[in-house]
Motif scaffolding. Structure first.
Motif, PDB file in Angstrom:
ATOM      1  N   TYR A  56      -1.003  -0.010   0.004  1.00 21.03           N
ATOM      2  CA  TYR A  56      -0.052  -0.641   0.911  1.00 21.03           C
ATOM      3  C   TYR A  56      -0.736  -1.096   2.196  1.00 21.03           C
ATOM      4  CZ  TYR A  56       3.718  -1.109   4.299  1.00 21.03           C
ATOM      5  OH  TYR A  56       4.551  -1.573   5.284  1.00 21.03           O
ATOM      6  N   VAL A  57      -1.588  -0.237   2.746  1.00 28.76           N
ATOM      7  CA  VAL A  57      -2.298  -0.590   3.982  1.00 28.76           C
ATOM      8  C   VAL A  57      -3.211  -1.779   3.742  1.00 28.76           C
ATOM      9  CG1 VAL A  57      -4.012   0.209   5.664  1.00 28.76           C
ATOM     10  CG2 VAL A  57      -2.115   1.710   5.007  1.00 28.76           C
ATOM     11  N   ALA A  58      -3.927  -1.778   2.622  1.00 27.72           N
ATOM     12  CA  ALA A  58      -4.804  -2.904   2.314  1.00 27.72           C
ATOM     13  C   ALA A  58      -3.995  -4.192   2.162  1.00 27.72           C
ATOM     14  CB  ALA A  58      -5.598  -2.613   1.048  1.00 27.72           C
ATOM     15  N   LYS A  59      -2.836  -4.092   1.518  1.00 23.92           N
ATOM     16  CA  LYS A  59      -1.965  -5.265   1.349  1.00 23.92           C
ATOM     17  C   LYS A  59      -1.518  -5.805   2.701  1.00 23.92           C
ATOM     18  CE  LYS A  59       2.514  -6.496  -0.632  1.00 23.92           C
ATOM     19  NZ  LYS A  59       3.628  -6.227   0.258  1.00 23.92           N
ATOM     20  N   GLU A  82     -13.447   6.920   5.068  1.00 21.12           N
ATOM     21  CA  GLU A  82     -12.840   8.230   5.325  1.00 21.12           C
ATOM     22  C   GLU A  82     -12.146   8.300   6.683  1.00 21.12           C
ATOM     23  OE1 GLU A  82     -12.433  10.763   3.187  1.00 21.12           O
ATOM     24  OE2 GLU A  82     -13.249   9.351   1.743  1.00 21.12           O
ATOM     25  N   GLN A  83     -12.711   7.677   7.685  1.00 14.50           N
ATOM     26  CA  GLN A  83     -12.085   7.691   9.005  1.00 14.50           C
ATOM     27  C   GLN A  83     -10.749   6.937   8.961  1.00 14.50           C
ATOM     28  OE1 GLN A  83     -14.439   6.001  12.128  1.00 14.50           O
ATOM     29  NE2 GLN A  83     -13.143   6.844  13.741  1.00 14.50           N
ATOM     30  N   ASP A  84     -10.726   5.811   8.261  1.00 14.66           N
ATOM     31  CA  ASP A  84      -9.470   5.071   8.103  1.00 14.66           C
ATOM     32  C   ASP A  84      -8.428   5.911   7.381  1.00 14.66           C
ATOM     33  OD1 ASP A  84     -10.545   2.803   9.308  1.00 14.66           O
ATOM     34  OD2 ASP A  84     -11.211   1.954   7.404  1.00 14.66           O
ATOM     35  N   LYS A  85      -8.861   6.645   6.341  1.00 15.97           N
ATOM     36  CA  LYS A  85      -7.940   7.489   5.595  1.00 15.97           C
ATOM     37  C   LYS A  85      -7.337   8.563   6.489  1.00 15.97           C
ATOM     38  CE  LYS A  85     -10.151   6.805   1.132  1.00 15.97           C
ATOM     39  NZ  LYS A  85     -10.902   7.415   0.034  1.00 15.97           N
ATOM     40  N   GLU A  86      -8.143   9.157   7.353  1.00 16.64           N
ATOM     41  CA  GLU A  86      -7.631  10.181   8.270  1.00 16.64           C
ATOM     42  C   GLU A  86      -6.594   9.585   9.221  1.00 16.64           C
ATOM     43  OE1 GLU A  86     -10.744  12.340  10.259  1.00 16.64           O
ATOM     44  OE2 GLU A  86     -11.819  12.629   8.381  1.00 16.64           O
ATOM     45  N   ILE A  87      -6.863   8.392   9.716  1.00 16.99           N
ATOM     46  CA  ILE A  87      -5.911   7.721  10.610  1.00 16.99           C
ATOM     47  C   ILE A  87      -4.608   7.430   9.871  1.00 16.99           C
ATOM     48  CG2 ILE A  87      -5.465   5.590  11.901  1.00 16.99           C
ATOM     49  CD1 ILE A  87      -8.514   5.580  12.546  1.00 16.99           C
ATOM     50  N   ILE A  88      -4.724   6.931   8.643  1.00 19.45           N
ATOM     51  CA  ILE A  88      -3.547   6.628   7.838  1.00 19.45           C
ATOM     52  C   ILE A  88      -2.735   7.897   7.593  1.00 19.45           C
ATOM     53  CG2 ILE A  88      -2.760   5.893   5.543  1.00 19.45           C
ATOM     54  CD1 ILE A  88      -5.222   3.960   5.578  1.00 19.45           C
ATOM     55  N   MET A  89      -3.391   8.995   7.239  1.00 23.64           N
ATOM     56  CA  MET A  89      -2.668  10.228   6.967  1.00 23.64           C
ATOM     57  C   MET A  89      -1.973  10.750   8.219  1.00 23.64           C
ATOM     58  SD  MET A  89      -2.735  10.491   3.843  1.00 23.64           S
ATOM     59  CE  MET A  89      -1.742  11.953   3.855  1.00 23.64           C
ATOM     60  N   ASP A  90      -2.554  10.544   9.378  1.00 21.53           N
ATOM     61  CA  ASP A  90      -1.905  10.953  10.637  1.00 21.53           C
ATOM     62  C   ASP A  90      -0.610  10.180  10.849  1.00 21.53           C
ATOM     63  OD1 ASP A  90      -3.845  12.806  11.212  1.00 21.53           O
ATOM     64  OD2 ASP A  90      -4.925  11.505  12.601  1.00 21.53           O
ATOM     65  N   LEU A  91      -0.561   8.943  10.362  1.00 21.13           N
ATOM     66  CA  LEU A  91       0.637   8.120  10.500  1.00 21.13           C
ATOM     67  C   LEU A  91       1.728   8.534   9.525  1.00 21.13           C
ATOM     68  CD1 LEU A  91      -1.022   4.619  10.874  1.00 21.13           C
ATOM     69  CD2 LEU A  91       0.005   6.006  12.675  1.00 21.13           C
ATOM     70  N   PHE A  92       1.350   9.074   8.371  1.00 19.99           N
ATOM     71  CA  PHE A  92       2.326   9.452   7.342  1.00 19.99           C
ATOM     72  C   PHE A  92       2.492  10.931   7.347  1.00 19.99           C
ATOM     73  CE2 PHE A  92       0.985   5.266   6.126  1.00 19.99           C
ATOM     74  CZ  PHE A  92       2.136   4.680   5.679  1.00 19.99           C
TER      75      PHE A  92
END
Length: 92
Positions: A56-59, A82-92
């Motif tokens: 979804y984020v890539a889209k 991995e840093q992007d994934k951590e940021i994304i998980m903080d949002l969800f």
């Protein structure tokens, strides 16, 4: 290992939660209830959920003008570090 202790706060506006927790506390004990919630949450963790989030984020990044050739989950995994994934998980 000694028992870990945590403190939580329930806002006064969440009176329905307070009542529900009071009922649980009387029937099975609050600590047991919280441990069971955590165990259930831990068991439900599924990487496919993460893959859907990354996709979804890539889209959305593509819609915002960033060029991504393929927005499938596998490509999203390569594109998002991995840093992007951590940021994304903080949002969800």
């Amino acid at each position: 290992m000694p028992n870990a202790r945590y403190t939580i706060s329930i806002l006064s506006k969440d009176s329905e939660l307070i009542q529900y927790i009071e009922n649980k506390r009387k029937s099975i004990g609050l600590s047991a209830y919280i441990r069971e919630l955590i165990r259930n949450d831990k068991e439900k963790q599924d990487t496919s959920d993460l893959e859907q989030i990354y996709e979804y984020v890539a889209k959305r990044m593509k819609e915002d003008g960033l060029h991504i050739d393929n927005t499938g989950a596998q490509e999203a995994k390569k594109f998002i570090d991995e840093q992007d994934k951590e940021i994304i998980m903080d949002l969800f």
